[in-house]
Design a protein around this motif. Structure first.
Motif, PDB file in Angstrom:
ATOM      1  N   PHE A   1       0.876  -1.169   0.000  1.00  0.00           N
ATOM      2  CA  PHE A   1       0.000   0.000   0.000  1.00  0.00           C
ATOM      3  C   PHE A   1       0.908   1.213   0.000  1.00  0.00           C
ATOM      4  CE2 PHE A   1      -2.824   2.990   2.457  1.00  0.00           C
ATOM      5  CZ  PHE A   1      -3.814   3.083   1.494  1.00  0.00           C
ATOM      6  N   THR A   2       0.751   2.087  -0.992  1.00  0.00           N
ATOM      7  CA  THR A   2       1.661   3.212  -1.149  1.00  0.00           C
ATOM      8  C   THR A   2       0.965   4.367  -1.842  1.00  0.00           C
ATOM      9  OG1 THR A   2       3.875   3.846  -1.921  1.00  0.00           O
ATOM     10  CG2 THR A   2       2.578   2.430  -3.381  1.00  0.00           C
ATOM     11  N   ARG A   3       1.576   5.515  -1.787  1.00  0.00           N
ATOM     12  CA  ARG A   3       1.086   6.674  -2.520  1.00  0.00           C
ATOM     13  C   ARG A   3       1.872   6.741  -3.825  1.00  0.00           C
ATOM     14  NH1 ARG A   3      -0.031  11.687   0.780  1.00  0.00           N
ATOM     15  NH2 ARG A   3      -2.159  10.960   0.582  1.00  0.00           N
ATOM     16  N   ASN A   4       1.188   7.000  -4.915  1.00  0.00           N
ATOM     17  CA  ASN A   4       1.819   7.005  -6.232  1.00  0.00           C
ATOM     18  C   ASN A   4       2.336   8.393  -6.587  1.00  0.00           C
ATOM     19  OD1 ASN A   4       2.692   5.907  -8.617  1.00  0.00           O
ATOM     20  ND2 ASN A   4       0.759   6.181  -9.672  1.00  0.00           N
ATOM     21  N   GLY A   5       3.215   8.923  -5.756  1.00  0.00           N
ATOM     22  CA  GLY A   5       3.795  10.228  -5.994  1.00  0.00           C
ATOM     23  C   GLY A   5       4.044  10.950  -4.692  1.00  0.00           C
ATOM     24  N   PRO A   6       4.732  12.081  -4.758  1.00  0.00           N
ATOM     25  CA  PRO A   6       5.154  12.766  -3.531  1.00  0.00           C
ATOM     26  C   PRO A   6       4.158  13.788  -2.962  1.00  0.00           C
ATOM     27  CG  PRO A   6       6.204  13.770  -5.414  1.00  0.00           C
ATOM     28  CD  PRO A   6       5.375  12.615  -5.940  1.00  0.00           C
ATOM     29  N   THR A   7       3.098  14.082  -3.661  1.00  0.00           N
ATOM     30  CA  THR A   7       2.206  15.144  -3.185  1.00  0.00           C
ATOM     31  C   THR A   7       0.965  14.565  -2.501  1.00  0.00           C
ATOM     32  OG1 THR A   7       0.807  15.315  -5.154  1.00  0.00           O
ATOM     33  CG2 THR A   7       2.903  16.527  -5.190  1.00  0.00           C
ATOM     34  N   PRO A   8       0.289  15.362  -1.685  1.00  0.00           N
ATOM     35  CA  PRO A   8      -0.939  14.889  -1.030  1.00  0.00           C
ATOM     36  C   PRO A   8      -2.057  14.567  -2.019  1.00  0.00           C
ATOM     37  CG  PRO A   8      -0.146  16.897   0.008  1.00  0.00           C
ATOM     38  CD  PRO A   8       0.695  16.672  -1.217  1.00  0.00           C
ATOM     39  N   TRP A   9      -1.953  15.040  -3.242  1.00  0.00           N
ATOM     40  CA  TRP A   9      -2.999  14.801  -4.236  1.00  0.00           C
ATOM     41  C   TRP A   9      -2.789  13.507  -5.020  1.00  0.00           C
ATOM     42  CZ3 TRP A   9      -0.527  19.459  -3.515  1.00  0.00           C
ATOM     43  CH2 TRP A   9      -1.289  20.415  -2.850  1.00  0.00           C
ATOM     44  N   ASP A  10      -1.621  12.910  -4.857  1.00  0.00           N
ATOM     45  CA  ASP A  10      -1.368  11.631  -5.525  1.00  0.00           C
ATOM     46  C   ASP A  10      -2.164  10.543  -4.817  1.00  0.00           C
ATOM     47  OD1 ASP A  10       0.511  12.475  -7.520  1.00  0.00           O
ATOM     48  OD2 ASP A  10       1.951  12.757  -5.892  1.00  0.00           O
ATOM     49  N   PRO A  11      -2.744   9.623  -5.580  1.00  0.00           N
ATOM     50  CA  PRO A  11      -3.622   8.621  -4.971  1.00  0.00           C
ATOM     51  C   PRO A  11      -2.861   7.529  -4.217  1.00  0.00           C
ATOM     52  CG  PRO A  11      -3.359   8.176  -7.300  1.00  0.00           C
ATOM     53  CD  PRO A  11      -2.656   9.487  -7.034  1.00  0.00           C
ATOM     54  N   TRP A  12      -3.517   7.001  -3.202  1.00  0.00           N
ATOM     55  CA  TRP A  12      -3.034   5.799  -2.530  1.00  0.00           C
ATOM     56  C   TRP A  12      -3.405   4.606  -3.395  1.00  0.00           C
ATOM     57  CZ3 TRP A  12       0.019   5.757   1.659  1.00  0.00           C
ATOM     58  CH2 TRP A  12       0.096   6.917   2.433  1.00  0.00           C
ATOM     59  N   LEU A  13      -2.503   3.631  -3.489  1.00  0.00           N
ATOM     60  CA  LEU A  13      -2.713   2.480  -4.355  1.00  0.00           C
ATOM     61  C   LEU A  13      -2.256   1.196  -3.681  1.00  0.00           C
ATOM     62  CD1 LEU A  13      -0.953   3.862  -7.546  1.00  0.00           C
ATOM     63  CD2 LEU A  13      -3.403   3.712  -7.215  1.00  0.00           C
ATOM     64  N   ILE A  14      -2.820   0.108  -4.121  1.00  0.00           N
ATOM     65  CA  ILE A  14      -2.267  -1.209  -3.829  1.00  0.00           C
ATOM     66  C   ILE A  14      -1.580  -1.652  -5.106  1.00  0.00           C
ATOM     67  CG2 ILE A  14      -2.799  -3.613  -3.316  1.00  0.00           C
ATOM     68  CD1 ILE A  14      -5.181  -2.572  -1.659  1.00  0.00           C
ATOM     69  N   MET A  15      -0.306  -1.973  -4.997  1.00  0.00           N
ATOM     70  CA  MET A  15       0.443  -2.401  -6.185  1.00  0.00           C
ATOM     71  C   MET A  15       1.421  -3.499  -5.807  1.00  0.00           C
ATOM     72  SD  MET A  15       3.159   0.812  -6.818  1.00  0.00           S
ATOM     73  CE  MET A  15       2.156   1.470  -8.063  1.00  0.00           C
ATOM     74  N   SER A  16       1.891  -4.185  -6.815  1.00  0.00           N
ATOM     75  CA  SER A  16       2.880  -5.238  -6.582  1.00  0.00           C
ATOM     76  C   SER A  16       4.253  -4.601  -6.348  1.00  0.00           C
ATOM     77  CB  SER A  16       2.943  -6.187  -7.776  1.00  0.00           C
ATOM     78  OG  SER A  16       3.528  -5.536  -8.886  1.00  0.00           O
ATOM     79  N   ILE A  17       5.110  -5.335  -5.685  1.00  0.00           N
ATOM     80  CA  ILE A  17       6.460  -4.827  -5.436  1.00  0.00           C
ATOM     81  C   ILE A  17       7.222  -4.602  -6.747  1.00  0.00           C
ATOM     82  CG2 ILE A  17       8.697  -5.360  -4.389  1.00  0.00           C
ATOM     83  CD1 ILE A  17       7.099  -6.613  -2.065  1.00  0.00           C
TER      84      ILE A  17
END
Length: 95
Positions: A52-68
């Protein structure tokens, strides 16, 4: 959002977490860094090679579930040319 400001990450990882080298578990913090130690990306390990990670450095970037592997591909974009990333896992000392 991380549970603490990004500038505190190193000291919090050192004081509240320990590095694990095998068997990542739910809740472990995954850190992608450059060879000089600069952090490129962080994520929380879920299960089955998913984070579970954010796809970018800003607060507007979405949280995502992604593979390693996908996380490493995204992180490679933020790495200096021809630099390889280091992948580390940290587990909270209190769990």
């Amino acid at each position: 959002m991380l549970p603490f400001p990004i500038y505190e990450m190193g000291s919090r990882l050192n004081s509240d977490y320990f590095e694990v080298f095998t068997d990542p578990r739910y809740g472990d913090v995954l850190v992608v860094s450059q060879s000089n130690g600069d952090v490129v990306q962080t994520a929380v390990y879920l299960a089955d090679n998913l984070v579970f990670t954010r796809n970018g450095p800003t607060p507007w970037d979405p949280w995502l579930i992604m593979s390693i592997p996908d996380l490493l591909d995204v992180s490679a974009i933020r790495m200096p040319h021809l630099e390889t990333s280091k992948l580390s896992y940290f587990r909270n000392r209190n769990f």
